[in-house]
Design a protein around this motif. Structure first.
Motif: not given
Length: 658
Positions: A444-446, A449-450, A457-458, A460, A632
């Motif tokens: 998940s991109l929480t 992070k957004i 974060a990408l 990952e 997210g």
């Protein structure tokens, strides 16, 4: 008549107000509180208003207005450097908002406000507040707020947070009024417990000086950043951004919004209509990510158009807003904790009214999925591909077990009979099965992070979903390969062992393996011919294999110098070494640091078959909205493949010991 939500959220709106100052009050530093000028106001009467910039009437639901504390800073023109006082009472009741306080900060601004009031100047009030949630009431619908009912079409601001109150010389409606700045950026002292702006009842002189110096330094940096963003263009917006206290992120978002074509969405590049908005945003995000060799994935003119339009600083939060706005979102372009759920909802789902209207929309899932797949593909290709040296790639159409006949068939040509009939060949009775399975992973991109625009974060995606797919395929392949006790057997002639089979520099062990390979026969005792081309070894035998392949001389004597007998290496350049780390991996059953293998070219005959669903040899990533209890974006990667033994006569296994 069909009504649609307003396309943009105005920066402020006016509220009917009344300002009063205590008669005869003076403004003398050091005097008691009773001597300070007082003010009171009826900030809002709770009704519907026709406001500039709003397509429909607006109602502020006072039940949803949060007031962090009774002490709110009083400024001039929403300028944090022009602090003049504070409130001591703010009340919500009977469907209206009232406030009162004192001008507690001495200085030219406070004296100017008092002097103007005494001379009859009609000061107006502007309330700095954040609009956190608004509701559009369609025509024919009725909604309640402030103890009344209102018929649509109109907008009701359901949630807001009061920040500060400013004296201004002109309100938005031209009457005695106050205006609410929807996105006023608070620079006041933050309450460490609540995280909300607050103003203490009193500040000593030293604290005030420190506060003013800090605020001045911060303001200088903010103005410099805004001027850098607008770079001399759109001077009216630049001036407004400086005057209203916009921060750098909001200025960037506004610049992006102004640079795009008219609503409802971005339709194309300034360079023309060749590329849709989704491609432009995707390419811009790839440039912002510094993706390796972007020209492999995007045309040169698309990359140039994306850079001209967005530069190399388009972040996740910006993309969320652009997609949401194109799909009907009318909220703030500043995506934060208060509106991220609503923005993501619009970015993911296009309203039916928009779908049927034929207007341009943006698909955030498509943008993120396409970008993620490109990053995933790069990481997957960087993974170990040794398995391709000894395996053949096949395609399957579903997940059912597929039966294949081995190539040990009766296809040798026969002499024609006198009647000229050509006999049919027969498939081998030996078969093997193949089957694809699905492997996957999610992350998940929480929302933090957004909101933080953390594009790192990408990374990952590359590690978990790209490189992770390559690792999974390798683990499945080599685990299957090493479990080969029933595939490489003495009965088939494709397995030999003994002390003389060790791979040594004298080449004797290699020679034994080559002879065994040349003796391979089909079950009906027919030779198949051909020679091995690949020497598969574990890391422990890597250097011996390389010397046997590269050196022109070998030692055919003993270990000591006096017994050494140099001889021509007859194997030089014939059996290409392929090193596989998994062969001696202690975590895998069947591992060995001494066993080695000889294989034909996999394009001729392969010992293993790797089956991919519909022939897709790479994993796939999809972006999706997070579960309801999470805020997210979720990415899921999946890979459909299977590994099975195929042709026993494609190679031999040499144990390398007794």
């Amino acid at each position: 008549m069909t009504t649609k939500p307003p396309e943009t959220l105005p920066e402020r709106f006016s509220l009917t107000a009344e300002l009063q100052f205590g008669a005869g009050d003076t403004l003398a530093a050091g005097e008691g509180a009773a001597a300070l000028p007082k003010f009171s106001m009826i900030a809002y009467t709770g009704g519907a208003m026709r406001l500039e910039g709003w397509k429909y009437p607006v109602v502020v639901d006072l039940a949803g207005m949060a007031i962090p504390s009774q002490s709110r800073p009083i400024r001039v023109g929403h300028n944090s450097d022009r602090l003049v006082g504070h409130t001591h009472a703010i009340a919500q009741g009977d469907g209206r908002l009232t406030a009162s306080g004192v001008l507690s900060i001495p200085g030219p601004d406070a004296e100017r406000v008092v002097a103007g009031s005494r001379n009859g100047f009609p000061w107006q009030a502007s309330i700095g507040a954040k609009v956190e949630q608004h509701e559009f009431i369609k025509e024919g619908q009725v909604a309640a707020a402030n103890g009344r009912e209102f018929a649509g079409p109109l907008v009701i601001i359901r949630k807001s947070t009061l920040g500060e109150i400013s004296f201004v010389d002109l309100g938005a409606d031209g009457n005695t009024s106050a205006s609410v700045a929807a996105q006023a950026q608070e620079k006041s002292i933050m309450n460490p417990t609540t995280g909300s702006p607050s103003m203490p009842e009193a500040l000593d002189a030293a604290d005030m000086v420190r506060s003013l110096r800090t605020a001045a330094a911060s303001e200088t940096k903010r103005i410099a950043a805004i001027r850098r963003i607008f770079a001399g263009q759109r001077g009216d917006i630049e001036s407004r951004a400086i005057e209203e206290g916009w921060d750098e992120t909001r200025a960037e978002l506004e610049k992006l919004r102004l640079d795009r074509p008219a609503a409802p969405g971005i339709a194309a590049s300034r360079a023309g209509d060749r590329y849709p908005a989704e491609r432009l945003i995707e390419a811009a995000m790839a440039l912002s990510r510094n993706i390796a060799q972007p020209e492999r994935h995007y045309a040169a003119d698309l990359l140039q158009a994306a850079e001209d339009r967005f530069g190399r600083r388009l972040k996740i939060r910006h993309a969320v807003y652009l997609a949401a706005q194109a799909n009907g979102y009318s909220g703030s372009p500043y995506i934060d904790a208060s509106n991220i759920r609503e923005a993501l909802h619009y970015a993911w789902s296009v309203p039916l009214a928009v779908q049927g209207a034929g207007t341009s929309t943006l698909s955030l899932p498509a943008i993120l999925s396409n970008l993620a797949n490109k990053e995933l593909l790069d990481a997957y290709r960087e993974g170990d591909q040794t398995w391709r040296e000894i395996a053949v790639v096949r395609s399957v159409s579903d997940f059912k077990t597929v039966t294949s006949h081995r190539l040990l068939d009766d296809m040798e040509y026969e002499e024609l009979a006198p009647d000229g009939e050509i006999k049919h060949g027969k498939l081998s009775e030996e078969t093997y099965t193949r089957q694809a399975k699905t492997y996957g992973k999610m992350f998940s991109l929480t929302r933090d992070k957004i909101i933080d625009d953390d594009l790192s974060a990408l990374d990952e995606i590359r590690e978990r979903l790209g490189a992770g797919a390559a690792r999974k395929l390798n683990n499945v392949f080599w685990k299957t390969f090493l479990d080969n006790g029933s595939f490489f057997t003495s009965g088939r002639g494709n397995f030999i062992s003994g002390a003389g089979t060790a791979l040594d520099l004298d080449g004797a062990g290699l020679q034994a393996g080559i002879l065994a390979f040349r003796k391979l026969r089909t079950p009906d005792k027919k030779r198949i011919g051909g020679v091995p081309t690949i020497l598969l070894v574990p890391p422990e035998l890597q250097f011996i294999a390389q010397r046997l392949f590269q050196s022109t001389m070998v030692n055919t004597g003993g270990a000591s110098a006096k017994d050494s007998v140099p001889s021509d290496n007859i194997h030089a350049g014939k059996y290409r070494p392929v090193v596989c780390d998994w062969l001696s991996d202690a975590e895998l059953a069947g591992n060995s640091a001494k066993a080695w293998y000889l294989f034909r070219d996999a394009g001729v005959l392969a010992s293993l078959a790797v089956s991919f669903l519909d022939g897709v040899q790479t994993p796939t990533v999809e972006a999706t909205d997070a579960d309801f209890n999470k805020l997210g974006i979720q990415f899921r990667g999946y890979f459909d493949f299977g590994v099975d033994f195929a042709e026993p006569l494609a190679g031999i296994k040499v144990k390398g010991e007794a």
